[in-house]
Design an enzyme around this catalytic site. Structure first.
Site, mmCIF file in Angstrom:
data_model
loop_
_atom_site.group_PDB
_atom_site.id
_atom_site.type_symbol
_atom_site.label_atom_id
_atom_site.label_comp_id
_atom_site.label_asym_id
_atom_site.label_seq_id
_atom_site.Cartn_x
_atom_site.Cartn_y
_atom_site.Cartn_z
ATOM 1 N N HIS A 1 0.820 -1.304 -0.082
ATOM 2 C CA HIS A 1 -0.044 0.164 0.039
ATOM 3 C C HIS A 1 0.574 1.053 -0.210
ATOM 4 O O HIS A 1 1.987 1.195 0.540
ATOM 5 C CB HIS A 1 -0.743 0.007 1.226
ATOM 6 C CG HIS A 1 -1.877 0.999 1.561
ATOM 7 N ND1 HIS A 1 -1.607 2.271 1.790
ATOM 8 C CD2 HIS A 1 -3.123 1.131 1.186
ATOM 9 C CE1 HIS A 1 -2.629 2.880 1.922
ATOM 10 N NE2 HIS A 1 -3.414 2.227 1.489
ATOM 11 N N GLN B 1 -3.955 -4.707 7.197
ATOM 12 C CA GLN B 1 -5.254 -5.606 6.845
ATOM 13 C C GLN B 1 -4.964 -6.874 7.542
ATOM 14 O O GLN B 1 -5.996 -7.497 8.099
ATOM 15 C CB GLN B 1 -5.235 -5.671 5.422
ATOM 16 C CG GLN B 1 -5.220 -4.722 4.453
ATOM 17 C CD GLN B 1 -6.645 -4.133 4.470
ATOM 18 O OE1 GLN B 1 -7.690 -4.890 4.832
ATOM 19 N NE2 GLN B 1 -6.891 -3.033 4.041
ATOM 20 N N LYS C 1 -9.963 0.051 10.668
ATOM 21 C CA LYS C 1 -10.364 -1.230 9.769
ATOM 22 C C LYS C 1 -10.721 -2.492 10.923
ATOM 23 O O LYS C 1 -11.469 -3.465 10.704
ATOM 24 C CB LYS C 1 -9.047 -1.526 9.297
ATOM 25 C CG LYS C 1 -8.627 -0.551 8.013
ATOM 26 C CD LYS C 1 -7.656 -0.937 7.078
ATOM 27 C CE LYS C 1 -6.949 -0.034 6.537
ATOM 28 N NZ LYS C 1 -7.628 0.763 5.400
ATOM 29 N N CYS D 1 -4.995 2.597 -3.478
ATOM 30 C CA CYS D 1 -3.532 3.245 -2.919
ATOM 31 C C CYS D 1 -2.324 2.270 -3.018
ATOM 32 O O CYS D 1 -1.520 1.863 -2.184
ATOM 33 C CB CYS D 1 -3.549 3.612 -1.569
ATOM 34 S SG CYS D 1 -4.609 4.650 -1.088
#
Ligand code: PLP
Length: 406
Positions: free
Chosen positions: A122, A202, A225, A364
């Site tokens: 990212h 993530q 997130k 991104c």
């Protein structure tokens, strides 16, 4: 037993409609929705428990400080990290990685020194290293993924040379869902004496994390997130690396003493936390992490593996759908394009009309999209409250798009 109906009932936004249709929220990779316990905890903090932290001798300041500081322990527990003092609060992974770039890497790396990155990264794990390339001649060495978008740990390790000072790698791609064997990378890097930064933005959301098992030096997470508020986050930094870091932002809280011509700094982790922090945001993140631990991250992982398998099975029947990346054991994130002229933005607009929220664009991750040879994709990223029925609705909507744009 994972009771999906009960889990969904915890998230008030899931009962709303969008464009006259029940919301199907598949943009969790960008930001996840918040359970009622997080919303309630933040409201309670503002209504009854709010003051600035670390500064007052009054009741509310002490209360807010206790609640805020307790989150360090919760983050440590969530990450399986032994010591809460190795947790630095941030506004998210972006700030965490910028902190490492500025406070640890910039003073240590010289022109010609190398940072090893993967093409899966990212921008948050690319641009802070570009700063060092632009400003001090640091060389970025890129590791290519395999055709199925797996990242071979040995390739990363083999890229480490005598001038490599850091490996910076994601645990999970936000585009293809590839899970990276970061523990293997850390073992190889450690054998060569090179520290590893893991972007857990993530990876931390979808399965249990154990810092000791990974064996990294830096591990960054993003609260929004993880079903917590935006503006919350943290980075775990080993004590050894913390001791090597200069301060990042200067101001209140991060100092011990300031005079006209001298300054001394607070001990880590506060040395790296200047000014009034996101007090209520971090308290909210703590409640979100406790919510996840109560659900059990193994249960979340099992639920999402079932979603992934259902999606793979359903997508296989759509020969006009180009899914990017098929890494074995990947997470439940799917980026795709439709054959024909339809742009990802058009597809996401049609899906939105059907109440389905996906993301469209470059996510991104421009180097990865360039590698894949696609300008933009749609991305459906699943979370702990999604269902196989929602995947079926997505497939129906994609079939509609295919006919519309054929
Ligand atoms: N790393 C990865 C893999 C991400 O997916 C994201 C956000 O999408 C980030 C880093 C940056 O996170 P944040 O914007 O919360 O700082």
């Amino acid at each position: 037993m994972y009771d999906i109906a009960r889990v969904r009932a915890d998230f008030p936004i899931l009962s709303r409609e969008v464009n006259g249709k029940p919301l199907i929220y598949l943009d969790n990779g960008a930001s996840a929705q918040k359970p009622q316990v997080v919303i309630d905890a933040m409201t309670r903090a503002y209504e009854h428990e709010y003051a600035n932290v670390h500064r007052g001798l009054h009741y509310l300041s002490n209360l807010a400080t206790d609640k805020y500081e307790a989150v360090r322990g919760i983050v440590a527990r969530f990450l399986g990290a032994p010591d809460p003092e190795e947790i630095v609060f941030t506004t998210g992974t972006t700030e965490g990685i910028n902190l490492v770039s500025y406070a640890w890497a910039a003073p240590r790396l010289e022109a010609g020194d190398e940072i090893v990155l993967s093409v899966l990264e990212h921008h948050a794990n690319i641009v802070p290293w570009h700063f060092l390339r632009e400003r001090q001649g640091v060389v970025l060495k890129w590791v290519e993924p395999e055709p199925d978008m797996t990242l071979d740990p040995q390739k990363v390790i083999d890229t480490i040379g005598p001038r490599t000072k850091l490996v910076a790698v994601t645990q999970m791609s936000n585009v293809t869902g590839t899970l990276v064997d970061v523990a293997a990378i850390c073992r190889g890097a450690r054998a060569k004496g090179v520290p590893v930064l893991v972007d857990g933005s993530q990876g931390s959301v979808h399965r249990p994390v154990s810092i000791p098992e990974i064996g990294c030096d830096f591990y960054a997470i993003t609260g929004h997130k993880l079903y917590g508020p935006s503006g919350s986050g943290a980075i775990w930094i080993s004590k050894a690396r913390m001791a090597e870091m200069r301060p990042f932002l200067g101001g209140g809280d991060m100092i011990r003493e300031v005079s006209r011509d001298a300054v001394t700094y607070n001990d880590p982790p506060m040395k790296f936390e200047a000014g009034t922090p996101g007090i209520v945001q971090q308290i909210g993140m703590g409640v979100a992490l406790e919510y996840l631990m109560d659900l059990g991250m193994e249960n979340v992982a099992a639920h999402e593996a079932a979603l992934r398998d259902h999606a793979i099975a359903r997508f296989q029947g759509l020969n006009w759908l180009n899914v990017q990346g098929h890494a074995p054991g990947k997470g439940a994130i799917f980026s795709f394009t439709l054959e024909g002229a339809a742009h990802a933005h058009d597809i996401s607009t049609v899906l939105d009309k059907k109440g389905i929220a996906v993301r469209a664009g470059t996510h991104c991750a421009m180097p990865l999209l360039e590698h894949l040879g696609v300008g933009a994709t749609c991305r459906a990223s699943f979370g702990l409250y999604n269902t196989t029925e929602e995947i079926d609705r997505l497939v129906e909507a994609l079939e509609f798009c295919h006919e519309l744009f054929a």
